[in-house]
Design an enzyme around this catalytic site. Structure first.
Site, PDB file in Angstrom:
ATOM      1  N   THR A  29      -6.673   9.568  -3.886  1.00 47.72           N
ATOM      2  CA  THR A  29      -7.895  10.318  -4.206  1.00 47.72           C
ATOM      3  C   THR A  29      -7.598  11.686  -4.827  1.00 47.72           C
ATOM      4  O   THR A  29      -8.446  12.224  -5.530  1.00 47.72           O
ATOM      5  CB  THR A  29      -8.772  10.521  -2.958  1.00 47.72           C
ATOM      6  OG1 THR A  29      -8.011  11.218  -1.969  1.00 47.72           O
ATOM      7  CG2 THR A  29      -9.254   9.190  -2.402  1.00 47.72           C
TER       8      THR A  29
ATOM      9  N   HIS B   7       0.851  -1.201   0.000  1.00 51.06           N
ATOM     10  CA  HIS B   7       0.000   0.000   0.000  1.00 51.06           C
ATOM     11  C   HIS B   7       0.881   1.243   0.000  1.00 51.06           C
ATOM     12  O   HIS B   7       1.453   1.633   1.022  1.00 51.06           O
ATOM     13  CB  HIS B   7      -0.936   0.042   1.206  1.00 51.06           C
ATOM     14  CG  HIS B   7      -1.910   1.191   1.139  1.00 51.06           C
ATOM     15  ND1 HIS B   7      -3.213   1.053   0.680  1.00 51.06           N
ATOM     16  CD2 HIS B   7      -1.770   2.513   1.439  1.00 51.06           C
ATOM     17  CE1 HIS B   7      -3.824   2.227   0.716  1.00 51.06           C
ATOM     18  NE2 HIS B   7      -2.969   3.132   1.182  1.00 51.06           N
ATOM     19  N   CYS B   8       1.002   1.847  -1.161  1.00 49.87           N
ATOM     20  CA  CYS B   8       1.728   3.117  -1.272  1.00 49.87           C
ATOM     21  C   CYS B   8       1.119   3.876  -2.454  1.00 49.87           C
ATOM     22  O   CYS B   8       0.282   3.325  -3.188  1.00 49.87           O
ATOM     23  CB  CYS B   8       3.220   2.876  -1.465  1.00 49.87           C
ATOM     24  SG  CYS B   8       3.594   1.711  -2.766  1.00 49.87           S
ATOM     25  N   HIS B   9       1.493   5.115  -2.582  1.00 51.04           N
ATOM     26  CA  HIS B   9       0.914   5.979  -3.618  1.00 51.04           C
ATOM     27  C   HIS B   9       2.016   6.740  -4.359  1.00 51.04           C
ATOM     28  O   HIS B   9       3.137   6.852  -3.862  1.00 51.04           O
ATOM     29  CB  HIS B   9      -0.007   7.039  -3.001  1.00 51.04           C
ATOM     30  CG  HIS B   9      -1.005   6.546  -2.002  1.00 51.04           C
ATOM     31  ND1 HIS B   9      -2.169   5.905  -2.358  1.00 51.04           N
ATOM     32  CD2 HIS B   9      -1.020   6.610  -0.643  1.00 51.04           C
ATOM     33  CE1 HIS B   9      -2.862   5.608  -1.260  1.00 51.04           C
ATOM     34  NE2 HIS B   9      -2.183   6.019  -0.209  1.00 51.04           N
TER      35      HIS B   9
ATOM     36  N   ASP C 139       2.133   2.981   3.256  1.00 52.07           N
ATOM     37  CA  ASP C 139       1.254   4.142   3.012  1.00 52.07           C
ATOM     38  C   ASP C 139       2.044   5.394   2.605  1.00 52.07           C
ATOM     39  O   ASP C 139       1.507   6.498   2.614  1.00 52.07           O
ATOM     40  CB  ASP C 139       0.329   4.456   4.191  1.00 52.07           C
ATOM     41  CG  ASP C 139      -0.777   5.422   3.794  1.00 52.07           C
ATOM     42  OD1 ASP C 139      -1.261   5.333   2.663  1.00 52.07           O
ATOM     43  OD2 ASP C 139      -1.143   6.298   4.606  1.00 52.07           O
TER      44      ASP C 139
ATOM     45  N   HIS D  96      -6.281  -0.327   5.952  1.00 50.53           N
ATOM     46  CA  HIS D  96      -5.964   0.166   7.293  1.00 50.53           C
ATOM     47  C   HIS D  96      -6.923  -0.347   8.371  1.00 50.53           C
ATOM     48  O   HIS D  96      -7.392   0.404   9.232  1.00 50.53           O
ATOM     49  CB  HIS D  96      -5.933   1.709   7.295  1.00 50.53           C
ATOM     50  CG  HIS D  96      -5.268   2.294   6.073  1.00 50.53           C
ATOM     51  ND1 HIS D  96      -4.174   1.701   5.450  1.00 50.53           N
ATOM     52  CD2 HIS D  96      -5.535   3.404   5.316  1.00 50.53           C
ATOM     53  CE1 HIS D  96      -3.806   2.434   4.395  1.00 50.53           C
ATOM     54  NE2 HIS D  96      -4.622   3.455   4.287  1.00 50.53           N
TER      55      HIS D  96
ATOM     56  N   TYR E  86      -7.699  17.458  -1.404  1.00 54.01           N
ATOM     57  CA  TYR E  86      -6.435  18.002  -0.892  1.00 54.01           C
ATOM     58  C   TYR E  86      -5.448  18.102  -2.042  1.00 54.01           C
ATOM     59  O   TYR E  86      -5.591  17.412  -3.060  1.00 54.01           O
ATOM     60  CB  TYR E  86      -5.854  17.116   0.227  1.00 54.01           C
ATOM     61  CG  TYR E  86      -5.471  15.712  -0.218  1.00 54.01           C
ATOM     62  CD1 TYR E  86      -4.200  15.440  -0.748  1.00 54.01           C
ATOM     63  CD2 TYR E  86      -6.368  14.652  -0.121  1.00 54.01           C
ATOM     64  CE1 TYR E  86      -3.858  14.157  -1.174  1.00 54.01           C
ATOM     65  CE2 TYR E  86      -6.033  13.373  -0.536  1.00 54.01           C
ATOM     66  CZ  TYR E  86      -4.779  13.134  -1.061  1.00 54.01           C
ATOM     67  OH  TYR E  86      -4.430  11.871  -1.486  1.00 54.01           O
TER      68      TYR E  86
ATOM     69  N   ARG F  55     -10.414   0.599  -6.336  1.00 50.89           N
ATOM     70  CA  ARG F  55     -10.610   1.072  -4.967  1.00 50.89           C
ATOM     71  C   ARG F  55     -11.940   1.799  -4.867  1.00 50.89           C
ATOM     72  O   ARG F  55     -12.230   2.689  -5.674  1.00 50.89           O
ATOM     73  CB  ARG F  55      -9.473   2.031  -4.606  1.00 50.89           C
ATOM     74  CG  ARG F  55      -9.399   2.401  -3.138  1.00 50.89           C
ATOM     75  CD  ARG F  55      -8.272   3.376  -2.909  1.00 50.89           C
ATOM     76  NE  ARG F  55      -7.856   3.406  -1.520  1.00 50.89           N
ATOM     77  CZ  ARG F  55      -7.192   4.430  -0.977  1.00 50.89           C
ATOM     78  NH1 ARG F  55      -6.870   5.483  -1.703  1.00 50.89           N
ATOM     79  NH2 ARG F  55      -6.846   4.401   0.294  1.00 50.89           N
TER      80      ARG F  55
END
Ligand SMILES: O=C(O)c1cc(C(=O)O)oc(=O)c1
Length: 310
Positions: free
Chosen positions: A83, A37-39, A263, A187, A55, A130
């Protein structure tokens, strides 16, 4: 020094940038470990942030992500659509394509996505979509639209990643338990870790997993969930005590259905930015044996994202 956001953007006020001096973890990851899980964020000049975003982050490029992967000792990444990019998957897809097969992706798609677009995403390495129910991050999408997307991506052998907060689980239960694919919860369903681990809130989540063996959980984000700290900063190797019982319970009860991820670059943290090296040192507290670590970090993510190699 504050990190930039490129293009025609300014960062959200108070934005905390990812930390670029991570420690070498004391814990040695098993060979072939996956950061599941990373972006990536932008860079904004190349991959603009979505107009509907809630954001605006600093940039966090694929090169930065791959450098972190190598520094921490991970072999592979699963890059989850953030997002701030809405349903424009270009930054995530570009990172997957540039990874030489070392990254898979999880996309966000709309009902209007074409079969051809889904096929292109698949070829780039996408293996899931997602669905996000966290109100501060996304506008509401009707469940019948999501169910329609679910039945289309099921045909590709993909799975569904869901992000929600613990207080919303009762309302979402029927929807989740009717999904036709493997479902991976981000999470741990965001429990309130100041409540007892065997209290009604977390027990409901455990029940969800116990009664539905297609439901998996990421035992990630102690830095988001912790109330007590201490924070993973300045060499701290005993961070986030209060999250340990929750994550460990899932790892020990469902060893074949848990995933772990950094994350990185940690969107929307408000009071500190963890050292990712110290976050890796959290793992042996929640997966105390070599066998549990192998399942959590290698066997489980490989089964879900690289089944052809298993
Ligand atoms: O809690 C968050 O703010 C958060 C946001 C995003 C995202 O914006 O995609 O992803 C995460 O995994 C967590």
């Amino acid at each position: 020094m504050s990190k930039p956001v490129s293009g025609d953007f300014s960062k959200t006020a108070g934005w905390l940038d990812w930390f670029d001096g991570p420690a070498k973890p004391a814990f040695t990851l098993p060979a072939g470990a996956v950061d599941a899980h990373c972006h990536v964020f932008g860079p904004g000049a190349e991959f603009p942030y979505a107009p509907e975003r809630k954001y605006t982050p600093c940039d966090a490029s694929k090169a930065d992500l791959f450098a972190l992967r190598d520094h921490l000792g991970f072999a592979r990444n699963v890059i989850v659509q953030a997002t701030c990019h809405g349903a424009d998957n270009r930054a995530m897809v570009d990172a997957c394509r540039a990874s030489n097969g070392k990254a898979r992706g999880v996309a966000t798609v709309k009902r209007s996505v074409t079969d051809e677009e889904l096929q292109t995403l698949h070829e780039a390495g996408v293996r899931g979509v997602r669905f996000n129910f966290v109100k501060r991050l996304v506008d509401f999408t009707p469940k019948d639209e999501l169910m329609e997307i679910a039945s289309r991506i099921a045909k590709l052998g993909w799975h569904i990643v869901v992000y929600f907060e613990a207080q919303d689980l009762p309302e979402l239960w029927d929807f989740f338990t009717n999904l036709p694919t493997t479902v991976v919860v981000d999470h741990m369903g965001r429990p309130d870790v100041s409540l007892p681990v065997d209290g009604p809130q977390f027990e409901l989540f455990v029940k969800l997993m116990r009664e539905h063996d297609n439901i998996w959980s990421k035992v990630s984000c102690p830095e988001r969930l912790s109330v007590s700290g201490p924070k993973a900063l300045a060499g701290e190797r005993h961070a986030y005590h209060d999250v340990i019982p929750f994550a460990r319970k899932l790892v020990e009860t469902f060893p074949e259905r848990v995933l772990w991820g950094t994350d990185w670059p940690h969107p929307n943290l408000k009071d500190h930015m963890p050292d990712d090296g110290l976050l890796v040192d959290f793992i042996p507290h929640i997966a105390p044996t070599a066998e549990l670590q192998q399942q959590l970090l290698v066997n489980n993510p490989m089964r879900l994202y690289w089944p052809e190699e298993c």
